[in-house]
Design a protein around this motif. Structure first.
Motif, mmCIF file in Angstrom:
data_model
loop_
_atom_site.group_PDB
_atom_site.id
_atom_site.type_symbol
_atom_site.label_atom_id
_atom_site.label_comp_id
_atom_site.label_asym_id
_atom_site.label_seq_id
_atom_site.Cartn_x
_atom_site.Cartn_y
_atom_site.Cartn_z
ATOM 1 N N ALA A 1 0.813 -1.215 0.000
ATOM 2 C CA ALA A 1 0.000 0.000 0.000
ATOM 3 C C ALA A 1 0.850 1.269 0.000
ATOM 4 C CB ALA A 1 -0.936 -0.003 1.212
ATOM 5 N N LEU A 2 2.091 1.160 0.465
ATOM 6 C CA LEU A 2 3.009 2.297 0.428
ATOM 7 C C LEU A 2 3.596 2.513 -0.967
ATOM 8 C CD1 LEU A 2 5.038 1.753 3.750
ATOM 9 C CD2 LEU A 2 3.145 3.352 3.350
ATOM 10 N N GLY A 3 3.268 1.616 -1.896
ATOM 11 C CA GLY A 3 3.770 1.734 -3.254
ATOM 12 C C GLY A 3 5.019 0.915 -3.527
ATOM 13 N N ARG A 4 5.414 0.060 -2.584
ATOM 14 C CA ARG A 4 6.603 -0.768 -2.773
ATOM 15 C C ARG A 4 6.246 -1.980 -3.620
ATOM 16 N NH1 ARG A 4 10.641 2.338 0.048
ATOM 17 N NH2 ARG A 4 9.309 3.958 0.983
ATOM 18 N N ARG A 5 7.137 -2.341 -4.504
ATOM 19 C CA ARG A 5 6.856 -3.440 -5.435
ATOM 20 C C ARG A 5 7.923 -4.530 -5.409
ATOM 21 N NH1 ARG A 5 2.865 -1.542 -4.684
ATOM 22 N NH2 ARG A 5 1.255 -0.758 -6.102
ATOM 23 N N ARG A 6 9.107 -4.220 -4.931
ATOM 24 C CA ARG A 6 10.156 -5.237 -4.819
ATOM 25 C C ARG A 6 10.412 -5.474 -3.329
ATOM 26 N NH1 ARG A 6 12.601 -7.155 -8.820
ATOM 27 N NH2 ARG A 6 14.564 -7.559 -7.741
ATOM 28 N N ILE A 7 9.513 -6.246 -2.752
ATOM 29 C CA ILE A 7 9.511 -6.444 -1.302
ATOM 30 C C ILE A 7 10.257 -7.731 -0.965
ATOM 31 C CG2 ILE A 7 8.081 -6.713 0.756
ATOM 32 C CD1 ILE A 7 5.866 -5.214 -0.833
ATOM 33 N N ALA A 8 11.340 -7.588 -0.254
ATOM 34 C CA ALA A 8 12.142 -8.747 0.153
ATOM 35 C C ALA A 8 11.635 -9.290 1.489
ATOM 36 C CB ALA A 8 13.609 -8.350 0.273
ATOM 37 N N ALA A 9 12.039 -10.519 1.788
ATOM 38 C CA ALA A 9 11.725 -11.148 3.079
ATOM 39 C C ALA A 9 13.017 -11.703 3.666
ATOM 40 C CB ALA A 9 10.708 -12.265 2.903
ATOM 41 N N ILE A 10 13.204 -11.510 4.950
ATOM 42 C CA ILE A 10 14.377 -12.026 5.657
ATOM 43 C C ILE A 10 13.916 -12.924 6.791
ATOM 44 C CG2 ILE A 10 16.305 -11.427 7.181
ATOM 45 C CD1 ILE A 10 16.748 -8.925 5.564
ATOM 46 N N GLY A 11 14.462 -14.148 6.821
ATOM 47 C CA GLY A 11 14.160 -15.048 7.934
ATOM 48 C C GLY A 11 13.625 -16.400 7.531
ATOM 49 N N ALA A 12 13.640 -16.718 6.235
ATOM 50 C CA ALA A 12 13.112 -18.016 5.785
ATOM 51 C C ALA A 12 13.916 -19.160 6.408
ATOM 52 C CB ALA A 12 13.170 -18.106 4.262
ATOM 53 N N GLN A 13 13.211 -20.199 6.803
ATOM 54 C CA GLN A 13 13.832 -21.395 7.375
ATOM 55 C C GLN A 13 13.094 -22.623 6.838
ATOM 56 O OE1 GLN A 13 13.494 -20.754 11.620
ATOM 57 N NE2 GLN A 13 15.393 -19.590 11.721
ATOM 58 N N HIS A 14 13.853 -23.664 6.537
ATOM 59 C CA HIS A 14 13.242 -24.865 5.954
ATOM 60 C C HIS A 14 13.499 -26.102 6.792
ATOM 61 C CE1 HIS A 14 12.262 -22.426 2.486
ATOM 62 N NE2 HIS A 14 13.533 -22.030 2.423
ATOM 63 N N VAL B 1 8.832 -23.702 11.845
ATOM 64 C CA VAL B 1 7.400 -23.589 11.550
ATOM 65 C C VAL B 1 6.962 -22.128 11.523
ATOM 66 C CG1 VAL B 1 5.082 -24.249 12.277
ATOM 67 C CG2 VAL B 1 6.981 -25.840 12.601
ATOM 68 N N THR B 2 7.409 -21.347 12.478
ATOM 69 C CA THR B 2 7.017 -19.939 12.519
ATOM 70 C C THR B 2 7.468 -19.221 11.256
ATOM 71 O OG1 THR B 2 7.151 -19.929 14.934
ATOM 72 C CG2 THR B 2 7.207 -17.795 13.835
ATOM 73 N N ALA B 3 8.690 -19.486 10.828
ATOM 74 C CA ALA B 3 9.205 -18.869 9.607
ATOM 75 C C ALA B 3 8.346 -19.242 8.399
ATOM 76 C CB ALA B 3 10.652 -19.291 9.377
ATOM 77 N N ARG B 4 7.929 -20.499 8.319
ATOM 78 C CA ARG B 4 7.117 -20.922 7.172
ATOM 79 C C ARG B 4 5.741 -20.263 7.185
ATOM 80 N NH1 ARG B 4 9.986 -25.557 8.242
ATOM 81 N NH2 ARG B 4 8.356 -26.662 9.403
ATOM 82 N N LEU B 5 5.165 -20.079 8.355
ATOM 83 C CA LEU B 5 3.869 -19.404 8.437
ATOM 84 C C LEU B 5 3.989 -17.941 8.005
ATOM 85 C CD1 LEU B 5 2.563 -20.850 11.827
ATOM 86 C CD2 LEU B 5 1.753 -21.431 9.536
ATOM 87 N N ARG B 6 5.047 -17.282 8.447
ATOM 88 C CA ARG B 6 5.226 -15.879 8.073
ATOM 89 C C ARG B 6 5.562 -15.741 6.592
ATOM 90 N NH1 ARG B 6 7.996 -13.846 13.857
ATOM 91 N NH2 ARG B 6 6.205 -14.637 15.054
ATOM 92 N N LEU B 7 6.319 -16.689 6.056
ATOM 93 C CA LEU B 7 6.594 -16.691 4.624
ATOM 94 C C LEU B 7 5.301 -16.909 3.837
ATOM 95 C CD1 LEU B 7 8.774 -16.607 2.394
ATOM 96 C CD2 LEU B 7 8.940 -19.093 2.606
ATOM 97 N N SER B 8 4.423 -17.764 4.340
ATOM 98 C CA SER B 8 3.147 -18.012 3.677
ATOM 99 C C SER B 8 2.308 -16.742 3.614
ATOM 100 C CB SER B 8 2.387 -19.119 4.428
ATOM 101 O OG SER B 8 1.103 -19.316 3.882
#
Length: 331
Positions: free
Chosen positions: A173-186, A191-198
């Motif tokens: 909504a702020l107009g950002r289009r290349r939004i990265a994510a930090i913290g993925a875990q496999h 489990v928490t990381a996967r839920l937030r990634l989802s």
């Protein structure tokens, strides 16, 4: 001089049994009688003998809180709220750090040691629902976190998917289009990381934006150093925003962006998750998902109290507590 129930009863003009009922919160006491007893309690500065009470009930007056890592501010802040909530029950809290070790977590699930604690509030990383069922000791347990849902004990959590989706939608909504994510875990523990990634990927999909692997950075731990390292690895992908899966990752990301000469939020908006106190004092202040940690602690303690007071065999409860998207200066 330490006053006894008998002294309070004589001052209030009631029986010792009536005073005991008031002290122990028995509901069926007439309001005028309760008022007389409470006035006498205050006048004599009566303090119950907790050791004697616990001995009668076969309890220690001690509960445990077991979390993966006290070095993470989220767990330290949560522990403070648990201690405050437990104090309303006249309980002492034994705090244990498991480091996500299966062996340490199994000891917690078994009740620390026989007769040491009355119950445990436990945020496991390594053990599964089956592990907890097999290891469960005599002490009632309330679970926190995302590792075990619909397990053998009451469980208190927040909706991580919805919260991550809300934060990502806010960045869009702020107009950002290349939004990265930090913290993925496999890993199994992530489990928490996967839920937030989802939640993150769902919000991008809702907005018709691509989900790019080049904009998703893993972090085996969620510390400041991991956030800084992940942010540096993302710079070549030129993100205009980054959603960090906890606030300490976000604080590390802020440092890496500063070192790279990038402005926050002008060049890159930064958002976190956990609502820790440190985020209110970072420069810029941190936009974050803030779970209601005080409420989470209170619900967990109340569930434990109900288990200790009620009959055995009631089915486990799943309880969700609220969160808010707290706007700071970073996004």
């Amino acid at each position: 001089m330490r006053h006894r129930l008998k002294d309070v009863a004589e001052r209030a003009g009631v029986s010792v049994k009536t005073v005991s009922n008031v002290v122990n919160g028995y509901p069926h006491v007439r309001p005028d009688t309760r008022a007389k007893v409470e006035e006498a309690l205050a006048a004599l500065d009566y303090r119950p003998n907790l050791s004697a009470r616990n001995l009668r009930l076969g309890r220690t007056g001690v509960i445990a809180l077991a979390v993966p890592e006290l070095g993470l501010p989220y767990f330290a802040e949560l522990a403070r709220h648990v201690v405050d909530a437990a104090a309303r029950h006249d309980w002492t809290v034994l705090i244990d750090q498991t480091n996500g070790s299966a062996e340490q977590e199994r000891m917690v699930a078994q009740g620390i040691r026989d007769h040491l604690i009355d119950g445990v509030i436990f945020s496991p990383l390594a053990l599964t629902a089956a592990d907890l069922s097999a290891a469960s000791g005599r002490a009632p347990m309330v679970l926190l976190g995302e590792r075990v849902h619909h397990g053998p004990a009451d469980h208190v959590a927040i909706d991580n998917v919805a919260a991550a989706r809300d934060m990502t939608a806010h960045l869009i909504a702020l107009g950002r289009r290349r939004i990265a994510a930090i913290g993925a875990q496999h890993t199994a523990e992530g489990v928490t990381a996967r839920l937030r990634l989802s939640g993150y990927t769902a919000a991008l999909t809702d907005a018709g934006l691509p989900v790019s692997d080049s904009l998703i950075a893993p972090a085996s731990a969620w510390h400041r150093t991991d956030g800084a390292a992940a942010m540096r690895s993302l710079l070549a992908a030129r993100p205009d925003a980054v959603f960090c899966f906890n606030d300490t990752l976000a604080l590390g990301a802020l440092r890496a962006l500063h070192e790279a000469g990038l402005r926050v939020p002008g060049d890159v908006a930064v958002a976190g998750f956990d609502g820790i106190e440190d985020g209110r004092f970072s420069v810029p202040t941190l936009t974050t998902i803030a779970p209601d940690k005080e409420r989470l602690a209170q619900v967990a303690v109340d569930l434990l109290a109900a288990r200790l007071a009620g009959p055995d065999g009631a089915p486990p409860q799943e309880r969700l507590v609220a969160y808010e998207l707290r706007r700071g200066e970073s996004a």
